[in-house]
Design a protein around this motif. Structure first.
Motif, PDB file in Angstrom:
ATOM      1  N   PRO A   1     -68.857  42.182  -8.049  1.00  0.00           N
ATOM      2  CA  PRO A   1     -70.031  41.798  -7.257  1.00  0.00           C
ATOM      3  C   PRO A   1     -71.011  42.946  -7.059  1.00  0.00           C
ATOM      4  CG  PRO A   1     -68.029  40.927  -6.266  1.00  0.00           C
ATOM      5  CD  PRO A   1     -67.587  41.833  -7.369  1.00  0.00           C
TER       6      PRO A   1
ATOM      7  N   ALA B   1     -74.914  43.403  -8.530  1.00  0.00           N
ATOM      8  CA  ALA B   1     -76.046  43.538  -7.598  1.00  0.00           C
ATOM      9  C   ALA B   1     -76.821  44.821  -7.807  1.00  0.00           C
ATOM     10  CB  ALA B   1     -75.546  43.467  -6.166  1.00  0.00           C
TER      11      ALA B   1
ATOM     12  N   ARG C   1     -65.757  37.861   6.360  1.00  0.00           N
ATOM     13  CA  ARG C   1     -66.425  36.787   5.630  1.00  0.00           C
ATOM     14  C   ARG C   1     -65.418  36.004   4.797  1.00  0.00           C
ATOM     15  NH1 ARG C   1     -69.511  39.517   8.428  1.00  0.00           N
ATOM     16  NH2 ARG C   1     -71.763  39.649   8.140  1.00  0.00           N
TER      17      ARG C   1
ATOM     18  N   GLY D   1     -66.862  33.997  -1.683  1.00  0.00           N
ATOM     19  CA  GLY D   1     -67.946  33.109  -2.093  1.00  0.00           C
ATOM     20  C   GLY D   1     -69.171  33.232  -1.219  1.00  0.00           C
ATOM     21  N   ASP D   2     -69.034  33.836   0.005  1.00  0.00           N
ATOM     22  CA  ASP D   2     -70.204  34.052   0.850  1.00  0.00           C
ATOM     23  C   ASP D   2     -71.116  35.114   0.234  1.00  0.00           C
ATOM     24  OD1 ASP D   2     -69.211  32.225   2.631  1.00  0.00           O
ATOM     25  OD2 ASP D   2     -68.545  33.718   4.113  1.00  0.00           O
ATOM     26  N   THR D   3     -72.393  35.075   0.608  1.00  0.00           N
ATOM     27  CA  THR D   3     -73.369  36.071   0.156  1.00  0.00           C
ATOM     28  C   THR D   3     -73.782  36.931   1.341  1.00  0.00           C
ATOM     29  OG1 THR D   3     -74.202  34.626  -1.594  1.00  0.00           O
ATOM     30  CG2 THR D   3     -75.622  36.440  -0.909  1.00  0.00           C
TER      31      THR D   3
ATOM     32  N   ARG E   1     -78.564  41.663  -2.492  1.00  0.00           N
ATOM     33  CA  ARG E   1     -77.742  40.506  -2.141  1.00  0.00           C
ATOM     34  C   ARG E   1     -76.489  40.539  -3.001  1.00  0.00           C
ATOM     35  NH1 ARG E   1     -80.334  36.564   0.703  1.00  0.00           N
ATOM     36  NH2 ARG E   1     -78.971  34.945  -0.175  1.00  0.00           N
TER      37      ARG E   1
ATOM     38  N   LYS F   1     -72.746  38.545  -3.758  1.00  0.00           N
ATOM     39  CA  LYS F   1     -71.860  37.393  -3.584  1.00  0.00           C
ATOM     40  C   LYS F   1     -70.419  37.878  -3.633  1.00  0.00           C
ATOM     41  CE  LYS F   1     -70.817  32.782  -5.334  1.00  0.00           C
ATOM     42  NZ  LYS F   1     -71.122  31.725  -6.354  1.00  0.00           N
ATOM     43  N   LEU F   2     -69.664  37.593  -2.592  1.00  0.00           N
ATOM     44  CA  LEU F   2     -68.315  38.138  -2.433  1.00  0.00           C
ATOM     45  C   LEU F   2     -67.330  37.459  -3.380  1.00  0.00           C
ATOM     46  CD1 LEU F   2     -68.163  38.341   1.457  1.00  0.00           C
ATOM     47  CD2 LEU F   2     -68.770  40.152  -0.150  1.00  0.00           C
ATOM     48  N   ASP F   3     -66.493  38.299  -3.951  1.00  0.00           N
ATOM     49  CA  ASP F   3     -65.393  37.818  -4.777  1.00  0.00           C
ATOM     50  C   ASP F   3     -64.140  37.803  -3.899  1.00  0.00           C
ATOM     51  OD1 ASP F   3     -64.012  36.931  -6.952  1.00  0.00           O
ATOM     52  OD2 ASP F   3     -64.485  38.645  -8.247  1.00  0.00           O
TER      53      ASP F   3
END
Length: 524
Positions: free
Chosen positions: A462, A466, A495, A498-500, A515, A517-519
């Motif tokens: 991620p 980014a 978190r 899948g959250d950003t 930004r 996106k969490l793995d």
């Protein structure tokens, strides 16, 4: 006719008998009654009061003098006691003033006569220290001249201060004790007379409001359990609560850590009604310090998991558990801080130390409270008690409460517990970077070195996608500044995969928002 009992000396002074108002007396400005002034007559000494009797109309021959002189015979009057200027005080009557008469000669009885004046009918006279009875004989001397009898004032007996003061103190003390005893004995009667309600002995329990601490405790306690782990390495105790009615319970991982992999280890769960059940481990994660247990019991009452994201500093909370093995203990406090980066449990060779984005509370949390619920005013679980602060800054459950306790937020509990029940394992979100623990500047820095064979930035992770590079400094996450690596770790783990998130990053001299996106990664 007077009797011997009436024949008592009558001391008269205006300041002592002010209540009497005889004819011929005048009231003084102070309220005392006084004699009219007599300019030519000095005041008589207070120890003697002379009584003058007028001569009767027909003179009578003098009575023969007794063979021996009577004790207390009157001496000749001195210039201070002129004849006829004295009080006439028959016993039982009101004293009157007899003005002086120039025609009355001096007392003819003197020391040379060696005989007392003859008593007269109906009038008592006193000898020294005694009181004489009335004599019915003539009332004049041999020449028919009225005579004077001196009444000696009797000394008044009084108690000294050494006796009076103790008696007064004893009387006051006795009165106080009697008043207290009397008030206690008659308290119920007074309450009944006043119409006040009196609770009968053995009355039933009083209902409490649902939102009160007592009301919250009554609703929560039946669903809180005590946990004891017995294994080859010893015993451990903690708390937990019913997560689902079909027998699922939740607690801290460090409470049952020693039971993992040991065949001889037993986990005993004790419910609020005193019943005991043996439990098995459904799943556990050291990264979040959470574990799910299962008992073969149906129809349990679960506690509701509230929304920990809606908690604010100052909210009242109640901590429930079994500190030091004391089951059913309730303590109260408030939410004193949010988003505290806390490491809970103890790192081992098999497990990494847990990182918690914790709710801080001043409710007393002690060893044994671990795994118990922290509930809000509605009785909803907003966290699981997990750690306490101990000076000089270590975090463990070894010592006692100092007013700094930490709980895993309920939203994290919900996500992780669901994963453990469904798969037996849990995951946590990642951005794919290693942080430099030696950096001391603003924000946190992405490492520039390989650590344990791992690259500073995970390839195709991620962070790399980014545009984050080794050596970049992360200043904030979602607008919240970070100054310590643990702050960034717990903020990310709070978190969901899948959250950003939005990171404020500085590269060299330029800053930008990125930004990410969490793995996800499986927990240990």
């Amino acid at each position: 006719m007077t009797t011997p009992e009436d024949a008592q000396p009558v001391p008269v002074r205006a300041d002592e008998d002010a209540e009497r108002t005889p004819a011929g007396l005048f009231a003084s400005p102070s309220g005392r009654r006084e004699l009219p002034p007599t300019p030519s007559t000095p005041e008589a000494p207070p120890v003697d009061i002379a009584v003058t009797h007028p001569a009767p109309a027909p003179p009578a021959p003098a009575r023969p003098a007794p063979a021996q002189p009577a004790v207390g015979a009157s001496a000749p009057l001195s210039p201070q006691h002129p004849p006829g200027s004295h009080w006439s005080v028959p016993h039982g009557s009101v004293p009157t003033f007899a003005p002086p008469s120039p025609s009355v000669p001096a007392n003819p009885y003197g020391p040379a006569a060696q005989q007392p004046p003859a008593p007269w009918a109906g009038v008592p006279y006193a000898t020294t220290g005694t009181t004489a009875a009335a004599d019915p004989g003539p009332s004049t001397g041999p020449s028919g001249v009225p005579h004077t009898v001196v009444l000696h004032r009797k000394r008044r007996r009084t108690l000294s201060a050494a006796w009076v003061v103790p008696l007064v103190v004893i009387a006051l003390a006795a009165g106080a004790v009697g008043g207290v005893l009397g008030s206690r004995l008659t308290e119920d009667d007074r309450l009944a007379d006043a119409g006040l309600p009196i609770a009968p002995v053995g009355a039933g329990p009083v209902e409490r409001e649902p939102g009160s601490v007592a009301g919250i405790a009554a609703g929560v306690l039946p669903s809180v359990v005590s946990i004891q782990v017995d294994g080859p390495d010893g015993s451990a105790t903690g708390s937990g609560f019913v997560l689902r009615g079909d027998g699922y319970l939740v607690t801290n991982n460090h409470v049952i850590a020693q039971a993992d992999g040991a065949a001889s280890t037993t986990i005993t769960v004790t419910f609020g009604d005193g019943s005991e059940q043996e439990a098995s481990i459904v799943g556990r994660t050291a990264d979040y310090d959470l574990a799910v247990l299962k008992v073969d019991v149906e129809g349990l009452t679960p506690l509701l998991l509230g929304d920990s994201d809606s908690v604010v500093v100052g909210d009242p909370v109640v901590a429930v558990g079994a500190p030091l093995g004391l089951a059913g203990t309730v303590t109260t406090g408030i939410v004193s801080a949010l988003n505290r980066p806390v490491s809970a449990g103890e790192a081992t060779e098999e497990d990494d130390q847990a990182f918690i984005n914790a709710i801080q509370t001043d409710a007393a949390i002690n060893p044994g409270n671990s795994g118990g619920p922290l509930v809000n005013a509605a009785g909803e679980v907003i966290g699981i008690n997990s750690a306490i602060a101990q000076p000089p800054g270590s975090l463990s459950m070894v010592g006692g409460s100092i007013g700094l306790g930490f709980a895993i937020p309920s939203n994290q509990v919900r996500r992780t517990a669901d994963q453990l029940i469904e798969t037996g394992r849990a995951t946590y979100p990642i951005i794919g970077v290693l942080l430099d623990q030696r950096y001391t500047g603003e924000g946190v820095q992405v490492s520039t070195d390989v650590q344990d064979g791992r690259q500073p930035v995970t390839a195709d992770g991620p962070a790399e996608r980014a545009g984050i590079h080794p050596g970049d400094v992360i200043l904030a996450i979602d607008g919240r500044p970070v100054t310590d690596p643990d702050e960034l770790i717990v903020a990310i783990r709070a978190r969901t995969p899948g959250d950003t998130i939005v990171l404020h990053v500085r590269s060299g001299s330029s800053e930008r928002d990125v930004r990410v996106k969490l793995d996800e990664s499986p927990t240990d």
